[in-house]
Design a protein around this motif. Sequence first.
Motif, PDB file in Angstrom:
ATOM      1  N   LEU A   1       0.911  -0.857   0.011  1.00 50.41           N
ATOM      2  CA  LEU A   1      -0.030  -0.191  -0.167  1.00 50.41           C
ATOM      3  C   LEU A   1       0.485   1.327  -0.070  1.00 50.41           C
ATOM      4  CD1 LEU A   1      -2.564  -1.007   2.702  1.00 50.41           C
ATOM      5  CD2 LEU A   1      -2.901  -1.356   0.399  1.00 50.41           C
ATOM      6  N   ALA A   2       1.955   1.424  -0.282  1.00 50.10           N
ATOM      7  CA  ALA A   2       3.673   2.079   0.119  1.00 50.10           C
ATOM      8  C   ALA A   2       3.307   2.630  -1.242  1.00 50.10           C
ATOM      9  CB  ALA A   2       4.501   2.036   0.998  1.00 50.10           C
ATOM     10  N   ALA A   3       2.658   1.875  -1.523  1.00 49.06           N
ATOM     11  CA  ALA A   3       3.550   2.445  -3.449  1.00 49.06           C
ATOM     12  C   ALA A   3       2.784   3.584  -4.282  1.00 49.06           C
ATOM     13  CB  ALA A   3       3.979   0.986  -3.921  1.00 49.06           C
ATOM     14  N   ASN A   4       0.848   3.421  -3.369  1.00 45.73           N
ATOM     15  CA  ASN A   4      -0.229   3.837  -4.626  1.00 45.73           C
ATOM     16  C   ASN A   4       0.240   3.536  -5.492  1.00 45.73           C
ATOM     17  OD1 ASN A   4      -1.911   5.917  -4.590  1.00 45.73           O
ATOM     18  ND2 ASN A   4      -0.564   7.679  -5.598  1.00 45.73           N
TER      19      ASN A   4
ATOM     20  N   GLY B   1       7.943  10.239   4.663  1.00 48.07           N
ATOM     21  CA  GLY B   1       6.557  10.617   4.124  1.00 48.07           C
ATOM     22  C   GLY B   1       5.476  10.349   3.421  1.00 48.07           C
ATOM     23  N   ILE B   2       5.763   9.903   1.832  1.00 42.75           N
ATOM     24  CA  ILE B   2       5.454  10.040   1.087  1.00 42.75           C
ATOM     25  C   ILE B   2       4.102   8.382   0.998  1.00 42.75           C
ATOM     26  CG2 ILE B   2       4.957   9.992  -1.596  1.00 42.75           C
ATOM     27  CD1 ILE B   2       5.535  12.777  -0.394  1.00 42.75           C
ATOM     28  N   GLN B   3       5.042   7.695   1.202  1.00 38.94           N
ATOM     29  CA  GLN B   3       4.765   6.538   1.927  1.00 38.94           C
ATOM     30  C   GLN B   3       4.028   6.661   2.665  1.00 38.94           C
ATOM     31  OE1 GLN B   3       7.907   2.848   1.644  1.00 38.94           O
ATOM     32  NE2 GLN B   3       9.479   4.810   1.871  1.00 38.94           N
ATOM     33  N   THR B   4       3.955   7.111   3.426  1.00 43.88           N
ATOM     34  CA  THR B   4       2.946   7.265   4.628  1.00 43.88           C
ATOM     35  C   THR B   4       1.356   7.821   4.262  1.00 43.88           C
ATOM     36  OG1 THR B   4       4.949   7.119   6.658  1.00 43.88           O
ATOM     37  CG2 THR B   4       2.453   7.772   7.249  1.00 43.88           C
ATOM     38  N   GLY B   5       1.419   8.636   3.660  1.00 45.52           N
ATOM     39  CA  GLY B   5       0.144   9.278   3.447  1.00 45.52           C
ATOM     40  C   GLY B   5      -0.151   8.483   2.094  1.00 45.52           C
ATOM     41  N   HIS B   6       0.959   6.991   1.493  1.00 43.53           N
ATOM     42  CA  HIS B   6      -0.291   6.850   0.792  1.00 43.53           C
ATOM     43  C   HIS B   6      -0.495   5.196   1.219  1.00 43.53           C
ATOM     44  CE1 HIS B   6       2.611   7.537  -3.289  1.00 43.53           C
ATOM     45  NE2 HIS B   6       1.827   8.297  -2.423  1.00 43.53           N
TER      46      HIS B   6
ATOM     47  N   HIS C   1      -3.176  -2.279  -6.261  1.00 45.46           N
ATOM     48  CA  HIS C   1      -2.331  -2.666  -5.430  1.00 45.46           C
ATOM     49  C   HIS C   1      -4.019  -2.536  -4.255  1.00 45.46           C
ATOM     50  CE1 HIS C   1       2.126  -2.822  -5.814  1.00 45.46           C
ATOM     51  NE2 HIS C   1       1.787  -3.670  -6.707  1.00 45.46           N
ATOM     52  N   LEU C   2      -4.041  -1.160  -4.924  1.00 48.47           N
ATOM     53  CA  LEU C   2      -5.667  -0.459  -4.000  1.00 48.47           C
ATOM     54  C   LEU C   2      -6.890  -1.280  -3.868  1.00 48.47           C
ATOM     55  CD1 LEU C   2      -6.457   1.520  -1.635  1.00 48.47           C
ATOM     56  CD2 LEU C   2      -6.882   2.990  -3.799  1.00 48.47           C
ATOM     57  N   ASP C   3      -6.737  -2.226  -5.417  1.00 51.31           N
ATOM     58  CA  ASP C   3      -7.640  -2.675  -5.634  1.00 51.31           C
ATOM     59  C   ASP C   3      -7.868  -3.977  -4.990  1.00 51.31           C
ATOM     60  OD1 ASP C   3      -8.614  -0.674  -7.538  1.00 51.31           O
ATOM     61  OD2 ASP C   3      -8.286  -1.626  -9.387  1.00 51.31           O
ATOM     62  N   ILE C   4      -6.826  -4.638  -5.451  1.00 51.10           N
ATOM     63  CA  ILE C   4      -6.654  -5.841  -4.449  1.00 51.10           C
ATOM     64  C   ILE C   4      -7.167  -5.626  -2.885  1.00 51.10           C
ATOM     65  CG2 ILE C   4      -4.399  -7.672  -3.965  1.00 51.10           C
ATOM     66  CD1 ILE C   4      -3.612  -7.144  -6.434  1.00 51.10           C
ATOM     67  N   PHE C   5      -6.938  -4.590  -1.994  1.00 50.42           N
ATOM     68  CA  PHE C   5      -6.817  -4.422  -0.998  1.00 50.42           C
ATOM     69  C   PHE C   5      -8.336  -4.185  -0.703  1.00 50.42           C
ATOM     70  CE2 PHE C   5      -6.695  -0.854   2.611  1.00 50.42           C
ATOM     71  CZ  PHE C   5      -6.844  -1.824   4.090  1.00 50.42           C
ATOM     72  N   LEU C   6      -8.619  -3.759  -1.321  1.00 50.08           N
ATOM     73  CA  LEU C   6      -9.787  -3.132  -1.197  1.00 50.08           C
ATOM     74  C   LEU C   6     -11.428  -3.866  -1.362  1.00 50.08           C
ATOM     75  CD1 LEU C   6     -10.489   0.563  -3.345  1.00 50.08           C
ATOM     76  CD2 LEU C   6      -9.785   0.137   0.406  1.00 50.08           C
ATOM     77  N   ASN C   7     -10.500  -5.034  -2.513  1.00 48.68           N
ATOM     78  CA  ASN C   7     -11.643  -6.047  -2.308  1.00 48.68           C
ATOM     79  C   ASN C   7     -11.438  -7.116  -1.110  1.00 48.68           C
ATOM     80  OD1 ASN C   7     -13.089  -8.213  -4.377  1.00 48.68           O
ATOM     81  ND2 ASN C   7     -10.958  -9.051  -4.491  1.00 48.68           N
ATOM     82  N   GLY C   8      -9.989  -7.189  -0.892  1.00 42.78           N
ATOM     83  CA  GLY C   8     -10.509  -8.064  -0.569  1.00 42.78           C
ATOM     84  C   GLY C   8     -10.666  -7.527   1.614  1.00 42.78           C
TER      85      GLY C   8
END
Length: 316
Positions: A120-123, A164-169, A127-134
């Motif tokens: 999720l740090a990569a934005n 900091g950018i990773q944390t925001g993502h 990756h986000l779609d996989i997480f939200l589907n989970g």
Amino acid sequence: MTHRRDFLKTALGASGLALTGLSGAQASVRATSGTLPIVGKNKFKLDYAPHFGMFENSAGKDLIDQLKYMADQGFTAIEDNGMMGREPAMQEKIGKELDRLGMKMGVFVVDKGGNGQNTLAANKKEHLDIFLNGCRRAVETAKRCNAKFMTVVPGDFERNLPIGIQTGHVIDALRRGSEILAPAGLTMVLEPLSDTPNLFLRTSDQTYEICRAVNSPACKILFDIYHMQKNEGHIIPHINWAWDEIGYFQIGDNPGRNEPTTGEINYKNIFKHIYDKAKASNRSFIFGMEHGKSIAGKDGETALIKAYVESDSFAV
């Protein structure tokens, strides 16, 4: 994350010592083992949660028999990291038996929620779609097995981006996940780990900061005492500092990641501290027994129970 899951599949599980009120199958187990010294159900002060398979030598392989066996030992909760991989009918069966036994369902892992290949740090949208589907599938799983908590690990560092950018993502992704879980009354608990330095989430204070930023009851800390002893030590002060954002605890002694009393962590003091602090703030927690056994076979299962009886014997 894959290494961690493999460890849990092979080293962890559920159930305890055969006591009074046993089913026929369990009574047979006790009669033939001759090694179970405790008579009467243990009255634990905290909700300790074994895994399926943890006491398989004594309870057998059937999952429902294992649940009955755990309840006979005084355990009031269970956790099952692999619940999402079970057939829906089995998820429902487990949920109904937990309800019948008066036991709580602890965490299961949101599969593919975050690992070295899906961070999720990569934005990255994929990756986000996989997480939200989970998260969406986790809602359905939770309904079947009466779960309220699910473990989320954001994945590895994205080394080409500033921290900091990773944390925001990560915060942005977890806010999206919380929007799915919160309406269902569910909480994802973020677990900082010690398995590899490549993992983005490493300490309780880092996780606290992220939970504060997500600002949702659906996003809290999974404080795994084993991992935090390795990564930061100073366990009781860190629990105090992160208290308001902790939603769940897990257990394992260090070194070895086995039952309490086998390593350097004074679990009796830690359990008492959490018990007293939770009582004062009108809170309660499940304590996942996410560890192996220091001794193999039935003797190891008996030793594990004795370790919990000893560690739970603090004065109240």
